[in-house]
Design an enzyme around this catalytic site. Sequence first.
Site, mmCIF file in Angstrom:
data_model
loop_
_atom_site.group_PDB
_atom_site.id
_atom_site.type_symbol
_atom_site.label_atom_id
_atom_site.label_comp_id
_atom_site.label_asym_id
_atom_site.label_seq_id
_atom_site.Cartn_x
_atom_site.Cartn_y
_atom_site.Cartn_z
ATOM 1 N N TYR A 172 44.735 27.000 45.896
ATOM 2 C CA TYR A 172 43.750 28.099 45.940
ATOM 3 C C TYR A 172 43.833 28.844 47.279
ATOM 4 C CZ TYR A 172 39.110 30.289 45.368
ATOM 5 O OH TYR A 172 38.071 31.177 45.249
ATOM 6 N N SER A 190 38.979 34.868 49.288
ATOM 7 C CA SER A 190 38.027 33.777 49.557
ATOM 8 C C SER A 190 38.109 33.389 51.022
ATOM 9 C CB SER A 190 38.377 32.564 48.697
ATOM 10 O OG SER A 190 37.685 31.427 49.157
HETATM 11 P P1 NAP Z 1 33.718 32.153 37.543
HETATM 12 O O1 NAP Z 1 32.234 32.080 37.475
HETATM 13 O O2 NAP Z 1 34.525 30.952 37.231
HETATM 14 O O3 NAP Z 1 34.214 33.412 36.639
HETATM 15 C C1 NAP Z 1 35.569 33.696 36.553
HETATM 16 C C2 NAP Z 1 35.787 34.936 35.737
HETATM 17 O O4 NAP Z 1 37.194 35.222 35.745
HETATM 18 C C3 NAP Z 1 35.366 34.802 34.295
HETATM 19 O O5 NAP Z 1 34.878 36.044 33.830
HETATM 20 C C4 NAP Z 1 36.683 34.464 33.590
HETATM 21 O O6 NAP Z 1 36.710 34.908 32.238
HETATM 22 C C5 NAP Z 1 37.651 35.295 34.397
HETATM 23 N N1 NAP Z 1 39.033 34.857 34.342
HETATM 24 C C6 NAP Z 1 39.576 33.719 34.799
HETATM 25 N N2 NAP Z 1 40.898 33.699 34.558
HETATM 26 C C7 NAP Z 1 41.187 34.858 33.932
HETATM 27 C C8 NAP Z 1 42.372 35.435 33.417
HETATM 28 N N3 NAP Z 1 43.551 34.803 33.503
HETATM 29 N N4 NAP Z 1 42.317 36.661 32.848
HETATM 30 C C9 NAP Z 1 41.145 37.328 32.740
HETATM 31 N N5 NAP Z 1 39.977 36.833 33.210
HETATM 32 C C10 NAP Z 1 40.007 35.610 33.774
HETATM 33 O O7 NAP Z 1 34.205 32.598 39.002
HETATM 34 P P2 NAP Z 1 33.380 33.280 40.201
HETATM 35 O O8 NAP Z 1 32.772 32.203 41.013
HETATM 36 O O9 NAP Z 1 32.544 34.380 39.685
HETATM 37 O O10 NAP Z 1 34.601 33.865 41.055
HETATM 38 C C11 NAP Z 1 35.051 35.201 40.928
HETATM 39 C C12 NAP Z 1 36.084 35.455 42.018
HETATM 40 O O11 NAP Z 1 35.508 35.199 43.298
HETATM 41 C C13 NAP Z 1 37.319 34.558 41.900
HETATM 42 O O12 NAP Z 1 38.473 35.276 42.271
HETATM 43 C C14 NAP Z 1 37.031 33.465 42.928
HETATM 44 O O13 NAP Z 1 38.208 32.859 43.393
HETATM 45 C C15 NAP Z 1 36.316 34.274 43.999
HETATM 46 N N6 NAP Z 1 35.462 33.470 44.880
HETATM 47 C C16 NAP Z 1 34.407 32.767 44.382
HETATM 48 C C17 NAP Z 1 33.626 32.025 45.263
HETATM 49 C C18 NAP Z 1 32.436 31.237 44.808
HETATM 50 O O14 NAP Z 1 31.862 30.509 45.640
HETATM 51 N N7 NAP Z 1 31.991 31.325 43.577
HETATM 52 C C19 NAP Z 1 33.936 31.998 46.631
HETATM 53 C C20 NAP Z 1 35.023 32.722 47.086
HETATM 54 C C21 NAP Z 1 35.780 33.465 46.202
HETATM 55 P P3 NAP Z 1 36.635 33.877 30.992
HETATM 56 O O15 NAP Z 1 35.278 33.215 31.062
HETATM 57 O O16 NAP Z 1 36.787 34.749 29.802
HETATM 58 O O17 NAP Z 1 37.739 32.888 31.190
#
Ligand code: NAP
Length: 247
Positions: A155, A142
Amino acid sequence: MKFTGKNVLVTGSSRGIGAEVAKVLASFGLKVWINYRSGAEAAENVKKEIESAGGEAAVIGFDVTDEEAFVAGIKAIVDSDGALSYLVNNAGITNDKLAMRMKLEDFTKVIDANLTSCFIGCKEAVKTMSKKKFGAVVNIASIVGEMGNPGQTNYSASKGGVIAMSKSFAKEGSARNIRFNTITPGFIATEMTDKLKDEVKEEYYKNIPLARFGEPKEVAEAVAFLLSDHSSYITGETLKVNGGLLM
Ligand code: NAP
């Protein structure tokens, strides 16, 4: 886009960025293993969407913080397909609060979910990909791991750790023809950022040169590039996908 490998495991691909990564990689002809922790139905829906577009996908549920389950998951994939070509460590969580109010368990839970899980995945990837002397891994960190953010000491520490750890894995993996790269998304429109109030979002837009949040697909396409043969001389790199928020 051209890929030498045949299959990929995308952790946390039942929704958000991971789901889009799964769909984009399937559209390029890879068999995608969709991983989830609790969202079995959402994962099945991603699989159906991929299949209805002519792609190949399978669902594999496990918690990435559970080493035994993660190792067993990768073994099941290798038993099924003969190898694992690519891994995207995408699963992640937030648990925001000011450090002075953050309990130690609020800190360690995020480190476990975002950093320790990534270590487990990278380690197993090296072990299994070494057998074929081929593979590539993309870790989703991130922008917060590069610049910090109030309320996100846990985080930012986890994501800064992912950036540094990927470089060490890149150095260890190079002799075995396994590449490790990291993507640092800025603000991307998913459930994770939906939690932000509209006025907070408006404030962020003012500081983003492209003046909007990114779309999950814009991260997914960068992931595809870093796994593909088109990035064959790139390892240990950190690619920013942030609309110019941090240059
Ligand atoms: P999200 O919409 O909250 O989705 C998270 C995903 O991770 C879901 O499929 C969830 O599955 C899964 N997950 C969480 N904990 C888990 C575990 N212990 N084991 C297996 N699966 C798990 O998140 P996102 O925004 O798509 O983010 C994805 C990645 O990008 C993350 O690493 C986040 O830190 C990074 N990121 C996001 C942003 C942003 O602005 N959105 C920015 C920078 C970085 P379940 O639903 O089954 O729990």
